[in-house]
Scaffold this motif. Structure first.
Motif, PDB file in Angstrom:
ATOM      1  N   LYS A   1      -5.584  -2.583  -2.074  1.00  0.00           N
ATOM      2  CA  LYS A   1      -4.455  -1.702  -1.645  1.00  0.00           C
ATOM      3  C   LYS A   1      -3.889  -1.294  -2.870  1.00  0.00           C
TER       4      LYS A   1
ATOM      5  N   SER B   1      -7.385  -8.741  -1.473  1.00  0.00           N
ATOM      6  CA  SER B   1      -6.611  -7.505  -0.734  1.00  0.00           C
ATOM      7  C   SER B   1      -5.808  -6.861  -1.264  1.00  0.00           C
ATOM      8  N   TYR B   2      -4.882  -7.429  -2.184  1.00  0.00           N
ATOM      9  CA  TYR B   2      -4.004  -6.942  -2.874  1.00  0.00           C
ATOM     10  C   TYR B   2      -4.736  -5.666  -3.895  1.00  0.00           C
TER      11      TYR B   2
ATOM     12  N   ALA C   1       0.813  -1.242  -0.022  1.00  0.00           N
ATOM     13  CA  ALA C   1      -0.095  -0.094  -0.072  1.00  0.00           C
ATOM     14  C   ALA C   1       0.856   1.020  -0.173  1.00  0.00           C
TER      15      ALA C   1
END
Length: 237
Positions: free
Chosen positions: A235, A231-232, A198
């Motif tokens: 971010k 999740s990636y 992030a």
């Protein structure tokens, strides 16, 4: 949004440890695309210790997003890429005996060689990228090879992130700005993870794509492949 290309070498490593075809790399690639990733990356090596040349052929027929083949451009690799026509080829100066990629190209010393190889790929309509260290001189020389993009080698960032994030990112941000000014696309990869991705994205406004394999597959052991891919993506927004 920066695109996420998932390197599936580690899935092939797990398969090869047992023999057979479990886990199946083609099925894994399909699932990863279904979960939202915008690309699949493979890095076949001459000893085929993880991704095999047959895997590359099989994947080229089913990948619906961007297909990225990485590797050292010896003649066998060049032939493999030309036969399978990926979206992108990433040139990496791997020695035969290295465990994993550990350095970028010296784009000054190898400028003529890289120019010749890149011309072959671009004539075939394949986007090109060169793996480089976060060194402004190497970025400036990369432009002279005719490459479309560079991929910044991010191990140093990952190692130093916990100590001082802003110091760790400084050279990368500078190189990205230089590359962008010179007309290059900017990719990045190696040891990026959910812990450090992030901040990397926030400080790199010109980031086109990240290629993530080892950390993503390891994290998926704890949280599940779908959860980790999503999740990636969150971010990287």
């Amino acid at each position: 949004m920066t695109k996420l290309s998932v390197n599936i070498n580690k899935i092939a490593t797990l398969r090869n440890a047992r023999g057979g075809n479990v886990p199946n790399v083609v099925e894994a690639a399909k699932r990863i695309e279904e979960f939202g990733a915008q690309g699949i990356t493979v890095h076949p090596r001459p000893d085929e210790r993880h991704i095999t040349y047959q895997d590359v052929s099989d994947l080229s027929k089913v990948v619906q997003t961007e297909f990225n083949i990485e590797g050292n451009p010896n003649q066998k690799f060049i032939d493999l890429v030309l036969e399978n026509k990926p979206t992108q080829v990433t040139l990496v100066p791997d020695a035969v005996d290295v465990l994993t990629s550990n350095a970028g190209w010296n784009t000054q010393k190898h400028q003529a060689f890289l120019s010749d190889v890149i011309r072959v790929f671009k004539d075939a309509g394949i986007r090109t990228s060169i793996f480089v260290d976060p060194n402004s001189a190497m970025v400036e020389s990369a432009v002279k090879t005719g490459t479309d993009r560079i991929e910044l080698y991010t191990e140093a960032y990952a190692v130093n992130y916990a100590k001082n994030p802003r110091a760790a990112i400084a050279a990368y941000a500078d190189c990205a700005a230089i590359g962008k000014k010179l007309g290059l696309g900017i990719n990045a990869g190696h040891d990026l993870s959910l812990e450090n991705i992030a901040f990397f994205k926030q400080q790199m406004p010109y980031l086109d794509e990240v290629s993530i394999g080892h950390a993503l597959i390891a994290e998926a052991l704890y949280s599940g492949l779908e959860n980790v891919v999503k999740s990636y993506l969150e971010k990287l927004k």
